[in-house]
Each structure stands twice: as C-alpha cells, then as structure tokens.
Design a protein around this motif. Sequence first.
Motif, PDB file in Angstrom:
ATOM      1  N   UNK A  93      -3.605  39.411  -0.931  1.00 43.52           N
ATOM      2  CA  UNK A  93      -4.945  39.224  -1.471  1.00 43.52           C
ATOM      3  C   UNK A  93      -5.443  37.836  -1.071  1.00 43.52           C
ATOM      4  N   UNK A  94      -6.449  37.790  -0.192  1.00 43.07           N
ATOM      5  CA  UNK A  94      -6.922  36.511   0.339  1.00 43.07           C
ATOM      6  C   UNK A  94      -7.490  35.597  -0.740  1.00 43.07           C
ATOM      7  N   UNK A  95      -8.205  36.178  -1.713  1.00 38.43           N
ATOM      8  CA  UNK A  95      -8.814  35.349  -2.762  1.00 38.43           C
ATOM      9  C   UNK A  95      -7.725  34.681  -3.602  1.00 38.43           C
ATOM     10  N   UNK A  96      -6.674  35.459  -3.867  1.00 39.45           N
ATOM     11  CA  UNK A  96      -5.548  34.942  -4.657  1.00 39.45           C
ATOM     12  C   UNK A  96      -4.855  33.807  -3.898  1.00 39.45           C
ATOM     13  N   UNK A  97      -4.724  33.977  -2.592  1.00 36.95           N
ATOM     14  CA  UNK A  97      -4.091  32.956  -1.734  1.00 36.95           C
ATOM     15  C   UNK A  97      -4.887  31.660  -1.781  1.00 36.95           C
ATOM     16  N   UNK A  98      -6.224  31.755  -1.663  1.00 33.73           N
ATOM     17  CA  UNK A  98      -7.046  30.539  -1.629  1.00 33.73           C
ATOM     18  C   UNK A  98      -7.059  29.802  -2.971  1.00 33.73           C
ATOM     19  N   UNK A  99      -6.768  30.514  -4.049  1.00 31.55           N
ATOM     20  CA  UNK A  99      -6.726  29.877  -5.382  1.00 31.55           C
ATOM     21  C   UNK A  99      -5.324  29.409  -5.742  1.00 31.55           C
ATOM     22  N   UNK A 100      -4.348  29.728  -4.876  1.00 32.40           N
ATOM     23  CA  UNK A 100      -2.942  29.515  -5.252  1.00 32.40           C
ATOM     24  C   UNK A 100      -2.500  28.063  -5.173  1.00 32.40           C
ATOM     25  N   UNK A 101      -1.424  27.781  -5.917  1.00 36.58           N
ATOM     26  CA  UNK A 101      -0.783  26.471  -5.842  1.00 36.58           C
ATOM     27  C   UNK A 101      -0.261  26.240  -4.423  1.00 36.58           C
ATOM     28  N   UNK A 102       0.205  27.320  -3.780  1.00 35.14           N
ATOM     29  CA  UNK A 102       0.726  27.219  -2.402  1.00 35.14           C
ATOM     30  C   UNK A 102      -0.357  26.703  -1.449  1.00 35.14           C
ATOM     31  N   UNK A 103      -1.553  27.268  -1.552  1.00 37.61           N
ATOM     32  CA  UNK A 103      -2.659  26.858  -0.667  1.00 37.61           C
ATOM     33  C   UNK A 103      -3.015  25.386  -0.929  1.00 37.61           C
ATOM     34  N   UNK A 104      -3.104  25.035  -2.193  1.00 37.20           N
ATOM     35  CA  UNK A 104      -3.461  23.646  -2.562  1.00 37.20           C
ATOM     36  C   UNK A 104      -2.409  22.661  -2.057  1.00 37.20           C
ATOM     37  N   UNK A 105      -1.146  23.006  -2.246  1.00 39.34           N
ATOM     38  CA  UNK A 105      -0.065  22.112  -1.807  1.00 39.34           C
ATOM     39  C   UNK A 105      -0.005  22.033  -0.288  1.00 39.34           C
ATOM     40  N   UNK A 106      -0.156  23.181   0.360  1.00 38.34           N
ATOM     41  CA  UNK A 106      -0.088  23.212   1.824  1.00 38.34           C
ATOM     42  C   UNK A 106      -1.221  22.373   2.422  1.00 38.34           C
ATOM     43  N   UNK A 107      -2.432  22.626   1.952  1.00 36.12           N
ATOM     44  CA  UNK A 107      -3.591  21.902   2.488  1.00 36.12           C
ATOM     45  C   UNK A 107      -3.506  20.421   2.136  1.00 36.12           C
ATOM     46  N   UNK A 108      -3.025  20.126   0.926  1.00 33.84           N
ATOM     47  CA  UNK A 108      -2.840  18.726   0.520  1.00 33.84           C
ATOM     48  C   UNK A 108      -1.864  18.014   1.440  1.00 33.84           C
ATOM     49  N   UNK A 109      -0.817  18.718   1.820  1.00 35.61           N
ATOM     50  CA  UNK A 109       0.208  18.168   2.719  1.00 35.61           C
ATOM     51  C   UNK A 109      -0.394  17.880   4.103  1.00 35.61           C
ATOM     52  N   UNK A 110      -1.146  18.841   4.628  1.00 36.78           N
ATOM     53  CA  UNK A 110      -1.789  18.689   5.948  1.00 36.78           C
ATOM     54  C   UNK A 110      -2.717  17.459   5.941  1.00 36.78           C
ATOM     55  N   UNK A 111      -3.498  17.315   4.869  1.00 39.52           N
ATOM     56  CA  UNK A 111      -4.466  16.215   4.787  1.00 39.52           C
ATOM     57  C   UNK A 111      -3.790  14.862   4.550  1.00 39.52           C
ATOM     58  N   UNK A 112      -2.680  14.876   3.818  1.00 41.28           N
ATOM     59  CA  UNK A 112      -1.915  13.638   3.607  1.00 41.28           C
ATOM     60  C   UNK A 112      -1.378  13.124   4.944  1.00 41.28           C
ATOM     61  N   UNK A 113      -0.830  14.047   5.740  1.00 39.55           N
ATOM     62  CA  UNK A 113      -0.313  13.669   7.060  1.00 39.55           C
ATOM     63  C   UNK A 113      -1.462  13.222   7.966  1.00 39.55           C
ATOM     64  N   UNK A 114      -2.604  13.881   7.827  1.00 36.70           N
ATOM     65  CA  UNK A 114      -3.780  13.532   8.625  1.00 36.70           C
ATOM     66  C   UNK A 114      -4.180  12.075   8.390  1.00 36.70           C
ATOM     67  N   UNK A 115      -4.144  11.652   7.113  1.00 38.83           N
ATOM     68  CA  UNK A 115      -4.456  10.254   6.783  1.00 38.83           C
ATOM     69  C   UNK A 115      -3.375   9.310   7.300  1.00 38.83           C
ATOM     70  N   UNK A 116      -2.115   9.757   7.172  1.00 35.76           N
ATOM     71  CA  UNK A 116      -0.976   8.908   7.519  1.00 35.76           C
ATOM     72  C   UNK A 116      -0.897   8.519   8.990  1.00 35.76           C
ATOM     73  N   UNK A 117      -1.435   9.380   9.873  1.00 36.46           N
ATOM     74  CA  UNK A 117      -1.329   9.091  11.320  1.00 36.46           C
ATOM     75  C   UNK A 117      -2.625   8.520  11.899  1.00 36.46           C
TER      76      UNK A 117
END
Length: 315
Positions: A26-50
């Motif tokens: 379920x795509x809507x469930x995925x976009x609201x999930x803790x997994x999506x938030x953590x994954x995207x947060x991780x990508x953006x944290x690394x984006x800032x770091x480099x």
Amino acid sequence: GASEEVAPPVQQCFMVPKKEINVVSDMAKWKRSQAYADYMGFILTLNEGVRGKKLTCLCSVGSPVPIEKLVALLNTLDRWIDETPPVDQPSRFGNKAFRTWYAKLDQEAEKLVSAVIPKHLADAAPEVAVYLKESVGNSTRIDYGTGHEAAFAAFLCCLCKIGVLRVDDQMAIVFKVFNRYLEVMRKLQKTYRMEPAGSQGVWGLDDFQFLPFIWGSSQLIDHPSLEPRHFVDEKVVNENHKDFMFLECILFITEMKTGPFAEHSNQLWNISAVPSWSKVNQGLIRMYKAECLEKFPVIQHFKFGSLLPIQPVTS
C-alpha cells in the motif's frame, strides 16, 4: 535557501529485531510509515554531511572499525566476481553466472553481516542481512535498479539505527562505504551484463543509480569553478571525477553508452542547464521521491521489519 529540506533525526533503536519481514503493498501506508521517514531522513542527513566535500578529503571517522569492516565486506563481494567469470551463453545480456555469484551471497550474507556488528547485537544480523541481499540485483531476472540501491541505503540506515555506525560518520558512510558499493555494482553490471530494472530508458536519470547524483550534486554546491553546465564536458569529467561522485557517474555512463550525450541521457542533459548545484540537488531530491520512492514497481520489494517499521510515524 528556506525551501531546502532538513533531515529529521534518524531514530536509533537498540531492540532485538523480529524475524518477520514484509513487503510494501500500500503506497499511502508506505509514505506515512516510520520506515519512509527514517529512510528519507537518513538520505538527507548524508546529503548535508557531504556538502561541499571532495571524495578524496580525509574524513574523520567516529567509528573507524565498522567502516573498515564494511569496506572489507564489499571487497569480498568484489573478489567473488573475479572467482565467478561469466559463462558462454547465446543471449548477450543477463549472464547466468550472476546466479552463481548471488547464491554465494545468499548463503553467506548473515555471516558477512555478523562480522560487521558487535557480538551483543548478533540478533540483528538476520534482519540486516536481508537488506544486503536485496541490494545487489535480482538473481531471477539478472537485473539491477534504484530499488536495489535503496536496499543498500536501508542496510546502512539499519546499521545506524542499531548503533553500529554513527550518524556523524556521514562522510565516511558515503565516501568510503557507499562509493565502494558503487564500484562493486558497476563491476557486476559490466561483468554479468545486467539489465536495468524498471528503467525508463532515455527518460530516466540513469539506468542503474540515483543516490550518487543526489549526494554528488551536494558535494559540488558552492564549488568555485565547476558549474552544472560543465559536467557534459569530457575534459572536465576526466580531470575531476576522482573528487566528485556525480562526475564519476557521468564517466561510467559515457563508458557504457555510445552516441551523443543529449540523446542517451536526456534528463541529465537537461539538468546541465540548471544554474546552480543547490538547485540541482533540491530538484534531484524531489525527483527521487517522485520517480523512485513513490513508484510501486521500484518500491514493491522494499522490506519492513522492526528496524524499518511499516507503522505510521510516531515522532
């Protein structure tokens, strides 16, 4: 700029993972999930770091041992490619020797992961190993794409969540570990002539990768002389690719594809007209969400467990 995305903190958890792992339906469930938030947060944290940093810079590492162990793990995968040469077969693409190579990873993944994580976290190995196995391509179809790349980022995110990697190791995570992963994936793609998974052909950004374009454009923000228009210049790429992930990607594309750049990589050609690297970076983050994370064919195989849960965001 005010519109720039700021990464939410990656939540660290030290619980014992549960064994069951499910895939997204379920795509809507995925976009609201803790997994999506953590994954995207991780990508953006690394984006800032480099941001503004060269690949060749000496990055201080808070946890050097796990970084070295991860590089060693990737070196093992690389060595297995040498030990598993392509077989003679009628079709040009999708060499079946990849299945032999993959079977070895399938068998050894938990052991490889156990060598990276400390003994007291040994129970996490089976769950974390799932992401490693998902990150190298599909052994049935002998293809590779951005969903597999996302699994490797999720693998690294899980290692942060259980405390093996520290979030302040951003530069080492991208420059040492992820960059080594890219080298091994390029070798797999070349050796076994892997098909692009879910590729949009000329309308996609790249047949195989996306994240190095995001982090690579961040590296180039505020560069004194290199502008987006320069990456289509062969001389500039040849002189600077060892310092910048983005240019390394461009070099690989030009090695693998023939004909005018504007024809085989139209999206990238269009990006070269964007005035600044920070605009390129923001645009690529939006494109990544829309074209990768929110496309069912890419994300349908994404795995959820206790480290990257499907439950709605709590924070």
